[in-house]
Design an enzyme around this catalytic site. Structure first.
Site, PDB file in Angstrom:
ATOM      1  CG  ASP A  67      45.901  39.151  64.824  1.00  0.00           C
ATOM      2  OD1 ASP A  67      45.916  39.972  64.094  1.00  0.00           O
ATOM      3  OD2 ASP A  67      46.277  39.317  66.218  1.00  0.00           O
ATOM      4  CG  ASN A 136      46.129  41.920  77.403  1.00  0.00           C
ATOM      5  OD1 ASN A 136      46.897  42.096  76.482  1.00  0.00           O
ATOM      6  ND2 ASN A 136      44.856  41.356  77.410  1.00  0.00           N
ATOM      7  CG  HIS A 138      47.123  40.804  73.232  1.00  0.00           C
ATOM      8  ND1 HIS A 138      45.769  41.462  73.625  1.00  0.00           N
ATOM      9  CD2 HIS A 138      47.517  41.602  72.302  1.00  0.00           C
ATOM     10  CE1 HIS A 138      45.681  42.472  72.484  1.00  0.00           C
ATOM     11  NE2 HIS A 138      46.690  42.707  71.820  1.00  0.00           N
ATOM     12  CD  GLU A 143      43.200  39.033  74.550  1.00  0.00           C
ATOM     13  OE1 GLU A 143      44.182  39.608  75.325  1.00  0.00           O
ATOM     14  OE2 GLU A 143      42.369  39.874  74.007  1.00  0.00           O
TER      15      GLU A 143
HETATM   16  C1  F6R Z   1      47.178  42.703  65.866  1.00  0.00           C
HETATM   17  C2  F6R Z   1      48.111  42.148  66.644  1.00  0.00           C
HETATM   18  C3  F6R Z   1      47.900  42.706  68.361  1.00  0.00           C
HETATM   19  C4  F6R Z   1      48.623  43.838  68.336  1.00  0.00           C
HETATM   20  C5  F6R Z   1      48.444  44.465  69.746  1.00  0.00           C
HETATM   21  C6  F6R Z   1      49.021  46.205  69.870  1.00  0.00           C
HETATM   22  O1  F6R Z   1      47.436  41.934  64.560  1.00  0.00           O
HETATM   23  O2  F6R Z   1      48.569  41.061  66.739  1.00  0.00           O
HETATM   24  O3  F6R Z   1      48.721  41.816  69.222  1.00  0.00           O
HETATM   25  O4  F6R Z   1      49.914  44.020  67.947  1.00  0.00           O
HETATM   26  O5  F6R Z   1      47.081  44.496  70.090  1.00  0.00           O
HETATM   27  O6  F6R Z   1      47.998  46.937  69.026  1.00  0.00           O
HETATM   28  P1  F6R Z   1      48.596  48.217  68.841  1.00  0.00           P
HETATM   29  O7  F6R Z   1      49.674  48.365  68.016  1.00  0.00           O
HETATM   30  O8  F6R Z   1      47.415  49.070  67.937  1.00  0.00           O
HETATM   31  O9  F6R Z   1      48.795  49.059  70.025  1.00  0.00           O
END
Ligand code: F6R
Length: 246
Positions: A67, A136, A138, A143
Site C-alpha cells: 500500500d 481493527n 485491517h 479496512e
Molecule cells: C502497512 C500495512 C498495514 C500495517 C498495519 C500494522 O503497509 O499494510 O496493514 O501492517 O497497520 O502496522 P504496525 O506494524 O505499524 O502496527
C-alpha cells in the site's frame, strides 16, 4: 490457520526472516509482497544482516508493497517509498526494476491501481505475502468491510487508522485515502505470513482466529487460506484461548 507463538518480538522477527530467506535460497526469483509499519522492522533488519554477513541475495527477487498513501510523493518522509528505501530496499541488492510500490502521487489513481494489479499478474503468483495487522483487523489498508473479492484500489482510511498513523505527519494529520492491494490479491498469494506483536494487537489477533470469518474483521479471511501462518509474540497471543497450535 496455524499460529506460531514466540517469546518476544526479536524471536518472532528472526523466525519470519528465516522463512523469507529460505524461500529466496530455494527460489531466488521469488515474488514477495511486503508491508510497512513498526511490526516488520525486525524482519527487515534481520534480512539486511543476512545479506551483509551471509551473502543472502535479493538480486533476482521481485517486490511489491501492499500500500501507499494517496497524495504523497515518493520522496515524502512519511511515504512508504521512503520507508522501504530506508529500512529495506536501499540496504539490500534489490533490482530497482523489480521493486514496485504504488504511486501515491499519481494524477490518475484508478489507472495506477489497474497498472499495479496488472504488474502483479505479470510477475506471476506472489510466493510469499508478509502482512502486519491493524488494531481493527485491517491487512494492507483493507479496512473492516473490505470485500474479500476486492483488488488493488483506492480506499478511505478509517478514523482509527488515521489517528494511529497521525504522528508520521505534520500537524498530526494522516491522509484520508490510500492505494491498497486488495483482499483477493492477497488471498491469491501462495503463502501468507501474518505478523503481530504487542498487547495492542491481542484483540485483533483473537478476533481473527476465534470469531467468525467476516469482512468486518479482514484478517479472518486468511483462515480460509491453504497456507497462511500467524507469527505472534506472546503479548500478541495473550488474548487467545485454547486450541492454538504451538
Ligand atoms: C502497512 C500495512 C498495514 C500495517 C498495519 C500494522 O503497509 O499494510 O496493514 O501492517 O497497520 O502496522 P504496525 O506494524 O505499524 O502496527
Amino acid at each position: 490457520m496455524k499460529a506460531r507463538v514466540y517469546p518476544d518480538y526479536e524471536a518472532m522477527s528472526v523466525a519470519v526472516a528465516y522463512v523469507v530467506a529460505g524461500k529466496l535460497e530455494e527460489e531466488p526469483s521469488s515474488v514477495l509482497m511486503l508491508p510497512t509499519g513498526i511490526t516488520p522492522l525486525g524482519v527487515y533488519g534481520r534480512l539486511v544482516e543476512m545479506h551483509r554477513s551471509e551473502g543472502l541475495s535479493f538480486a533476482n527477487a521481485t517486490f511489491f508493497n501492499l500500500d501507499e498513501y494517496l497524495g504523497l510523493t515518493p520522496d515524502h518522509r512519511a511515504s512508504y517509498h521512503v520507508y522501504m528505501q530506508e529500512h529495506f530496499y536501499g540496504l539490500i541488492n534489490a533490482d530497482p526494476a523489480r521493486v514496485f510500490v504504488p504511486d501515491g502521487a499519481t494524477p490518475d489513481p484508478e489507472a495506477e491501481c489497474e497498472r499495479y494489479e496488472a504488474a502483479i499478474r505479470e510477475a506471476g503468483e506472489i510466493d510469499v505475502c508478509v502482512l502486519g495487522i491493524g488494531r481493527n483487523g485491517h491487512i494492507g489498508f483493507n479496512e473492516p468491510g473490505a470485500p474479500f473479492d476486492s483488488r488493488t484500489r483506492v480506499v478511505e482510511l478509517s478514523e482509527s487508522t488515521r489517528k494511529i498513523n497521525a504522528s508520521d505527519f505534520e500537524a498530526d494529520r494522516a491522509p484520508e485515502r490510500a492505494i491498497t492491494v486488495g483482499m483477493a490479491t492477497i488471498f491469491d498469494s501462495k503463502s501468507v505470513l501474518l505478523l503481530a506483536s504487542g498487547t495492542n494487537k491481542a484483540g485483533a489477533v483473537a478476533a481473527t482466529v476465534e470469531d467468525d470469518v467476516s469482512e468486518s474483521m479482514p484478517a479472518s479471511m486468511l483462515r480460509n487460506h491453504p497456507n497462511a501462518v500467524l507469527f505472534l509474540d506472546e503479548a500478541a497471543a495473550s488474548d487467545l484461548g485454547h486450541g492454538v497450535a504451538g
